[in-house]
Design a protein around this motif. Structure first.
Motif, PDB file in Angstrom:
ATOM      1  N   GLY B  10      67.428  85.498  95.135  1.00 45.68           N
ATOM      2  CA  GLY B  10      67.160  85.206  96.534  1.00 45.68           C
ATOM      3  C   GLY B  10      66.959  83.732  96.756  1.00 45.68           C
ATOM      4  O   GLY B  10      66.254  83.120  95.973  1.00 45.68           O
ATOM      5  N   PRO B  11      67.576  83.167  97.811  1.00 46.55           N
ATOM      6  CA  PRO B  11      68.547  83.795  98.702  1.00 46.55           C
ATOM      7  C   PRO B  11      69.657  84.465  97.899  1.00 46.55           C
ATOM      8  O   PRO B  11      69.997  84.010  96.808  1.00 46.55           O
ATOM      9  CB  PRO B  11      69.083  82.637  99.533  1.00 46.55           C
ATOM     10  CG  PRO B  11      67.962  81.634  99.542  1.00 46.55           C
ATOM     11  CD  PRO B  11      67.296  81.779  98.207  1.00 46.55           C
ATOM     12  N   SER B  12      70.216  85.517  98.460  1.00 44.32           N
ATOM     13  CA  SER B  12      71.056  86.402  97.669  1.00 44.32           C
ATOM     14  C   SER B  12      72.202  86.966  98.494  1.00 44.32           C
ATOM     15  O   SER B  12      72.372  86.642  99.670  1.00 44.32           O
ATOM     16  CB  SER B  12      70.187  87.524  97.124  1.00 44.32           C
ATOM     17  OG  SER B  12      69.504  88.151  98.194  1.00 44.32           O
ATOM     18  N   ILE B  13      72.947  87.808  97.840  1.00 43.05           N
ATOM     19  CA  ILE B  13      74.162  88.373  98.430  1.00 43.05           C
ATOM     20  C   ILE B  13      73.878  89.097  99.759  1.00 43.05           C
ATOM     21  O   ILE B  13      72.853  89.755  99.928  1.00 43.05           O
ATOM     22  CB  ILE B  13      74.801  89.357  97.407  1.00 43.05           C
ATOM     23  CG1 ILE B  13      76.182  89.804  97.862  1.00 43.05           C
ATOM     24  CG2 ILE B  13      73.885  90.539  97.118  1.00 43.05           C
ATOM     25  CD1 ILE B  13      76.955  90.551  96.766  1.00 43.05           C
ATOM     26  N   GLN B 193      65.453  86.718 103.046  1.00 39.02           N
ATOM     27  CA  GLN B 193      66.528  86.229 102.185  1.00 39.02           C
ATOM     28  C   GLN B 193      66.875  87.086 100.969  1.00 39.02           C
ATOM     29  O   GLN B 193      67.472  86.586 100.026  1.00 39.02           O
ATOM     30  CB  GLN B 193      66.255  84.797 101.756  1.00 39.02           C
ATOM     31  CG  GLN B 193      65.049  84.578 100.857  1.00 39.02           C
ATOM     32  CD  GLN B 193      63.776  84.272 101.638  1.00 39.02           C
ATOM     33  OE1 GLN B 193      63.708  84.529 102.819  1.00 39.02           O
ATOM     34  NE2 GLN B 193      62.778  83.752 100.963  1.00 39.02           N
ATOM     35  N   PRO B 198      69.670  85.507 105.900  1.00 41.61           N
ATOM     36  CA  PRO B 198      69.547  84.228 105.205  1.00 41.61           C
ATOM     37  C   PRO B 198      68.091  83.773 105.168  1.00 41.61           C
ATOM     38  O   PRO B 198      67.244  84.319 105.881  1.00 41.61           O
ATOM     39  CB  PRO B 198      70.371  83.291 106.079  1.00 41.61           C
ATOM     40  CG  PRO B 198      70.336  83.886 107.439  1.00 41.61           C
ATOM     41  CD  PRO B 198      70.118  85.368 107.292  1.00 41.61           C
ATOM     42  N   ALA B 199      67.793  82.781 104.363  1.00 39.18           N
ATOM     43  CA  ALA B 199      66.460  82.178 104.357  1.00 39.18           C
ATOM     44  C   ALA B 199      66.181  81.558 105.719  1.00 39.18           C
ATOM     45  O   ALA B 199      67.097  81.098 106.400  1.00 39.18           O
ATOM     46  CB  ALA B 199      66.377  81.103 103.277  1.00 39.18           C
ATOM     47  N   GLY B 200      64.907  81.567 106.122  1.00 43.79           N
ATOM     48  CA  GLY B 200      64.537  80.903 107.363  1.00 43.79           C
ATOM     49  C   GLY B 200      63.983  81.826 108.419  1.00 43.79           C
ATOM     50  O   GLY B 200      63.652  81.382 109.522  1.00 43.79           O
TER      51      GLY B 200
END
Lengths: 357, 357
Positions: B10-13, B193, B198-200
């Protein structure tokens, strides 16, 4: 794709090439076979992005080697309203705030949760249509907080005081838009979503030796020192928003830096304000000397023209021109990425309205 | 584009179609002529995105109409480590935490800044390789906090206690991956994530009537009630991350919801753990009964095979398999979006290593 002339106050226009590069990276980042959305923030490629973004921010502001650190954090300016008193207000201390608009007032509200917070000047009584200039910053305050540009009211600080105490500034809506002596400030912060990138990341530029003075126990996620120690990776950063901010900073750098942006922004603002002042159908709402280069606020003198005007600018491909409910009328936001051609489209519509009514 | 088999923790698929849809929206969102990165968060189209994401989250968890609210906030799970004591710990109160890994320990550290925080059970002494089960939640605690899946150590809570006090759970690394009675919890949170986006952005699902009990003065940005009142728009949200999370939630819904994900995740985990247990070159590091369906941690029995194995999986197009430094060895993260075909590629490499050495 029928591109609009986007006058939105924020999130707002970014350079077209940044949109193309960001979209490409969502499909394949740096030829890695991975989307920017699925790469580890600890991967070599993303660490390089973060480091370049941090270094380029300082470089563009002329702060490299001056004891400052740039951080890309989450939470928007509203999170910094909280981090700032945690990091700068002593346990028995006090803070001095300049009240120049809705966001300044929101920052004040959060500082008051922590301790004694003085409003040393305010333009609230006149619906924030000017920037107060006649004030003294108390020498016994822990810090002085101001807001460089007031998006909603269309005012902008044209100069900054020589503060006897650490000076903190919310530059969310005009960062990187004009040359300023950034070394006057101990902390500068900006939500990215105007001049710098998409929503979801905040740039914080902080002078390292101003930290660690409060005696407060600071929760880790709010502690600037922790974020500095971890090189802005205390926890997973907002990867895509940081990357897109870097693309925008590179664009800015390749197009002449802050000096060139200021020239462009001056030209755009002059074009629009000249029309607002010349055209008998319109009046600007902000005090002339405090007019923002970023956000021009204006009203129709006769609201009978509203329907026609709204129809005309929408037909011209303009979006985001409606004013904030606190002011009414119209607000044209002209951030760095807006081409002067879009401002000309708006001016042409205003001229046509004068002729056709 | 040469797509990788992305086993990153992570962040990952995320689903490939989500990457394509997200990239399209960066160029043109909903045929508006504007990028998703430049639209106002107050625009009709984005408000609809936020509302659909909030409603669909609750719906997928079976919590619609049960008094819960879903929020999309910024700051990652680490920010919730702070928000939770602010919102749930009384001024003279105490909290009970289950210590099952690095992230649980980080949550505990932040709770201790606020008040009396009891660790009611811990597997730290054995490097967090199992989930403690023999513990009693104190009936006088303000809340009980646990972590459903421990990404670093590859362990997962297979059941949850009947807590006498409000139960709070960090589900960052296994949310939406298996059927759980989510109504047992007063607050569930997850950094997007891994399984969601997505991250964030962070999903917070909170039972409304559990709030407002502490007597604390809560800074606005940390106050879940404020975020609920403002419909997750207290300040500018992470627009792109919320939109991409919605795309992932839609994909999840169209592909059978949590039940179908659990079946796929069981099949993937069975395939890999069977090989880890069968293949004499490898050993799993987590207690068998607590093995995570999301993150399988394993080591080579003879480190002499390291160079060969690393070369082989990289050549097979696998990325992100290196274990966390706290455990060493390898970690295969198999989130919802990972197809079983990618797990088969890894298993085939493990089998080939057994033959070729």
């Amino acid at each position: 794709m029928n591109k609009k002339h986007n006058f939105s106050a924020g999130p707002s226009i970014l350079p077209q090439e940044v949109f193309r590069q960001a979209a490409d990276a969502v499909l394949d980042f740096n030829g890695s076979g991975l989307s920017i959305l699925e790469v580890s923030h600890r991967s070599k490629d993303f660490v390089a992005v973060m480091e370049e973004a941090r270094a380029l921010s300082l470089d563009l502001m002329g702060l490299t080697g001056q004891g400052y650190q740039a951080l890309f954090l989450q939470g928007g300016a509203s999170m910094e309203f909280l981090r700032i008193p945690y990091n700068f207000m002593g346990m028995q201390g006090k803070a001095a705030y300049l009240d120049t608009g809705t966001w300044a007032a929101a920052a004040i509200k959060e500082a008051k949760v922590f301790g004694h917070t003085e409003i040393i000047a305010s333009s609230k009584e006149s619906n924030y249509n000017f920037i107060p200039k006649d004030y003294t910053i108390p020498a016994d305050a822990d810090y002085f907080h101001c807001t460089s540009n007031n998006t909603i009211f269309g005012t902008q600080m044209k100069s900054f005081p020589d503060s006897p105490v650490p000076m903190v500034c919310d530059m969310s809506s005009d960062i990187f838009s004009r040359q300023i002596d950034f070394s006057k400030f101990d902390l500068i912060y900006a939500g990215a979503q105007k001049n710098m990138g998409p929503a979801g990341v905040t740039l914080v530029v902080v002078k390292e030796d101003a930290l660690g003075e409060t005696g407060r126990k600071i929760p880790s996620i709010l502690d600037y020192k922790q974020h500095i120690d971890k090189e802005s990776m205390y926890n997973t950063p907002s990867v895509f928003a940081v990357y897109t901010s870097l693309l925008t900073l590179r664009w800015l750098n390749e197009n002449g830096g802050i000096g060139a942006m200021e020239q462009r922004n001056n030209a755009k603002a002059e074009l629009l304000y000249n029309e607002i002042d010349r055209n008998p159908l319109f009046t600007g709402t902000a005090a002339t000397e405090d007019r923002s280069l970023m956000n021009a606020t204006f009203v129709l003198n006769d609201i009978a023209h509203t329907e026609n005007f709204d129809k005309m600018w929408k037909e011209a491909g303009i979006s985001g021109l409606t004013g904030h409910r606190s002011v009414g009328g119209y607000r044209a936001s002209m951030y760095n990425a807006m081409p002067i051609e879009s401002v000309q489209v708006l001016v042409d519509v205003m001229k046509r309205l004068e002729i056709t009514g």
